[in-house]
Design an enzyme around this catalytic site. Sequence first.
Site, PDB file in Angstrom:
ATOM      1  N   TYR A  11      42.895  60.021  -4.000  1.00 50.75           N
ATOM      2  CA  TYR A  11      41.631  60.657  -3.030  1.00 50.75           C
ATOM      3  C   TYR A  11      41.328  62.061  -4.009  1.00 50.75           C
ATOM      4  O   TYR A  11      40.744  62.754  -4.440  1.00 50.75           O
ATOM      5  CB  TYR A  11      41.554  60.753  -1.962  1.00 50.75           C
ATOM      6  CG  TYR A  11      41.644  58.923  -1.056  1.00 50.75           C
ATOM      7  CD1 TYR A  11      41.079  58.115  -2.020  1.00 50.75           C
ATOM      8  CD2 TYR A  11      42.776  58.787   0.245  1.00 50.75           C
ATOM      9  CE1 TYR A  11      41.392  56.615  -1.215  1.00 50.75           C
ATOM     10  CE2 TYR A  11      42.694  57.622   0.388  1.00 50.75           C
ATOM     11  CZ  TYR A  11      41.981  56.773  -0.119  1.00 50.75           C
ATOM     12  OH  TYR A  11      41.923  54.878   0.247  1.00 50.75           O
ATOM     13  N   LYS A  71      47.384  57.291  -9.947  1.00 52.33           N
ATOM     14  CA  LYS A  71      47.027  56.873  -8.655  1.00 52.33           C
ATOM     15  C   LYS A  71      45.071  56.571  -9.004  1.00 52.33           C
ATOM     16  O   LYS A  71      44.651  55.415  -8.359  1.00 52.33           O
ATOM     17  CB  LYS A  71      47.861  57.559  -7.142  1.00 52.33           C
ATOM     18  CG  LYS A  71      49.118  57.444  -6.981  1.00 52.33           C
ATOM     19  CD  LYS A  71      49.474  55.951  -7.156  1.00 52.33           C
ATOM     20  CE  LYS A  71      50.747  55.884  -7.207  1.00 52.33           C
ATOM     21  NZ  LYS A  71      51.760  54.272  -7.269  1.00 52.33           N
TER      22      LYS A  71
END
Length: 304
Positions: free
Chosen positions: A140, A153
Amino acid sequence: MSQEEAKQKVVLVTGCSAGGIGHHLALEFAAHGCRVYATARNRQRLELSSANITPLELDVTSQESVQQAVDTILKDCGRINVVVNNAGQLCIGPATEVSIAEAQSVFDTNVLGAMRVSQTAVPHMAPHSTIVNVGSVSGYTASPWAGYYAASKAALHKLSDAMRMELSPFDINVVVLAPGAIKSNLAKNTNIHLREGSVFSRARSDIERRARHSQCEGATPADRFAREVVPLLLRNRPPAYISRGHLAVRMFLAYYFPAWLGDYVVGRPFMRGLTGARPSSRLSWLVAAGVLLAFAMAAVKYSN
């Protein structure tokens, strides 16, 4: 095969070396009555004792190894109900100094490794099956010195989004499991990639601190994390995204910060050696919360 065995969910978990997240996920799936195949690149690093757990060697960077493991499971059970792509590799260092070979290795493990396993398993997954891609809150919101890890990721998160839509007509769920700071072995043997005479040498202590950040005070024990998430993963309709663990909420919210605010709150604490600034982490987050509250109040005011 007994009727009870036919109803038992068959779970494949990668990256189950002793003490890590995969290790505890495997134990928790077994505690819920699943038949678990716990895997690691080095089988000697598997320390799992349960009647419901079968240890297997599996290297996610090798298609041959992945195929052999999946074939073994199919020979034993004839199906796979849950795949947990947990095997991962950390990479710490300035983005402009980490070697391209090391960056390729990170993506080969964290992204393509998950896809090798998924591509091999999907043809043998029945309706109401689930693929769990273990991402990270770093997917994120990136921080200094972990750019390649965060990028891998984030790539896995986006691939998961595409997979979720593509596999939904076949009733196969795809879940992004994005842990926060979880006690594990991921950071224990991580090398710091810093060139001799590097312009970033003054930041070495910051870089080393970033390498250990997931093991900070307050990090969530991996067994508690597993107990929280496995019941959600075993649902017929699990959530598309699950974030749990220390700092998970903070890092998720930071995704929505303006860039300058995210740089200050997330970045500055790891830049002290270069900037000389020593901001209070708690104060930084309070400032961020205040700014977001002001934006929210303004949005409500001017939307009327």
